[in-house]
Design an enzyme around this catalytic site. Structure first.
Site, PDB file in Angstrom:
ATOM      1  N   GLY A   1      16.866  58.952 -13.265  1.00 41.90           N
ATOM      2  CA  GLY A   1      18.484  60.103 -13.296  1.00 41.90           C
ATOM      3  C   GLY A   1      17.215  60.874 -13.768  1.00 41.90           C
ATOM      4  N   ILE A   2      18.482  62.152 -14.719  1.00 40.67           N
ATOM      5  CA  ILE A   2      17.936  63.635 -14.900  1.00 40.67           C
ATOM      6  C   ILE A   2      16.656  63.964 -15.309  1.00 40.67           C
ATOM      7  CG2 ILE A   2      18.565  65.624 -15.926  1.00 40.67           C
ATOM      8  CD1 ILE A   2      21.494  64.508 -15.274  1.00 40.67           C
TER       9      ILE A   2
ATOM     10  N   TYR B   1      32.304  59.730 -25.867  1.00 43.09           N
ATOM     11  CA  TYR B   1      30.808  60.097 -25.106  1.00 43.09           C
ATOM     12  C   TYR B   1      31.304  61.703 -25.519  1.00 43.09           C
ATOM     13  CZ  TYR B   1      28.629  61.981 -21.166  1.00 43.09           C
ATOM     14  OH  TYR B   1      27.425  62.438 -20.421  1.00 43.09           O
TER      15      TYR B   1
ATOM     16  N   SER C   1      26.980  67.645 -21.542  1.00 45.96           N
ATOM     17  CA  SER C   1      28.161  67.235 -20.700  1.00 45.96           C
ATOM     18  C   SER C   1      28.659  68.426 -20.285  1.00 45.96           C
ATOM     19  CB  SER C   1      28.717  66.059 -20.604  1.00 45.96           C
ATOM     20  OG  SER C   1      29.346  66.165 -19.656  1.00 45.96           O
TER      21      SER C   1
ATOM     22  N   GLY D   1      14.216  60.330 -22.813  1.00 46.78           N
ATOM     23  CA  GLY D   1      15.357  59.433 -21.523  1.00 46.78           C
ATOM     24  C   GLY D   1      14.297  60.006 -20.350  1.00 46.78           C
TER      25      GLY D   1
END
Ligand code: NDP
Length: 230
Positions: free
Chosen positions: A12-13, A138, A125, A8
């Site tokens: 973003g991150i 999630y 998260s 990923g």
């Protein structure tokens, strides 16, 4: 210099991590389905859908050099009532968020074990720890990451491999684009440090955990959340 694979890493991150590790001299390989939206420089990109074991195998077959650090960051969010989602969406979230970590560790751990060194970092998260209303799937996918990290740390510690998770709070990336300005203001207000996170906040924590400065840190779920979850 150490070689890090970041899933990923297109935005973003993951993008912030790729750029920070690259700037510190690491060899960086990023995996994502789409091409990154930034100038890669020395960073290598391989197309990969982490939810598919075959796609992960294909990506790994293109990597010749040993992998010292795996940063499993790829993830998707899903917001809504549990009754809004069907089995297909359940599979998509679990297969990407937890399955992506499973697939990559399953493929990379053997070489780390034979080299008796390595560091695995998963982006979890805070909702994996505390659960978020309207983000049940999630939250569950991130809770699975947290348990897996702790178990793997025990299993792989004797092989010299450290396994940790970074557990962000609210971080302003594309993932937050579904929230209104009002929602964002409320989230900021609920955060003791009175600001939301940015991707660099998370990248800096990953850099620390990956480094020898964290050589005695394993099995930890490290919150980087401005104090939102204490
Ligand atoms: P973004 O939506 O900005 O980026 C998500 C990244 O994951 C992209 O690079 C995307 O690349 C990649 N990705 C998604 N699905 C796949 C897939 N199947 N295979 C390969 N790559 C994939 O999100 P963030 O940067 O915010 O999120 C990064 C991680 O941080 C996620 O795990 C997320 O759950 C976690 N996190 C984020 C928080 C936040 O507030 N933003 C808070 C807590 C945790 P592409 O689409 O090109 O494949």
């Amino acid at each position: 210099m150490a070689h890090i694979v970041i899933s990923g890493g297109s935005r973003g991150i993951g993008k912030a991590c790729a750029l920070l590790f690259n700037s510190k001299g690491y060899d960086v390989t990023v995996l994502s389905r789409k091409d990154p939206e930034y100038d890669l420089g020395r960073i290598r990109h391989i197309k990969c859908d982490v939810s598919s074991m075959q796609s992960c195998k294909d990506a790994m077959s293109l990597i010749d050099e040993p992998i010292d650090i795996l940063l499993s960051n790829a993830g998707i969010s899903l917001s809504g009532l549990i009754t809004d989602f069907d089995e297909e969406e359940y599979r998509r979230v679990m297969d990407t968020n937890f399955g992506g970590l499973y697939n990559l560790t399953r493929l990379i751990v053997p070489q780390m074990v034979s080299r008796k060194k390595g560091s695995i970092i998963a982006i979890s998260s805070m909702w994996g720890q505390t659960g978020a209303s309207c983000e049940a799937l999630y939250s569950a996918s991130k809770g699975a990451i947290d348990s897996y990290i702790k178990a793997l740390a025990k299993e792989l510690g004797p092989s010299g491999i450290r396994v940790n998770a970074i557990s962000p709070g609210v971080v302003m990336t594309d993932m937050m684009s579904c929230y209104s300005e009002e929602d964002i203001a409320c989230l900021k207000d609920e955060t003791p440090l009175q600001r939301l996170g940015n991707a660099d906040d998370i990248a800096k924590a990953c850099l620390f955990v990956a480094s020898d400065d964290a050589s005695f840190v394993t099995g930890q779920i490290i919150g980087v959340n401005g104090g939102m979850l204490i």
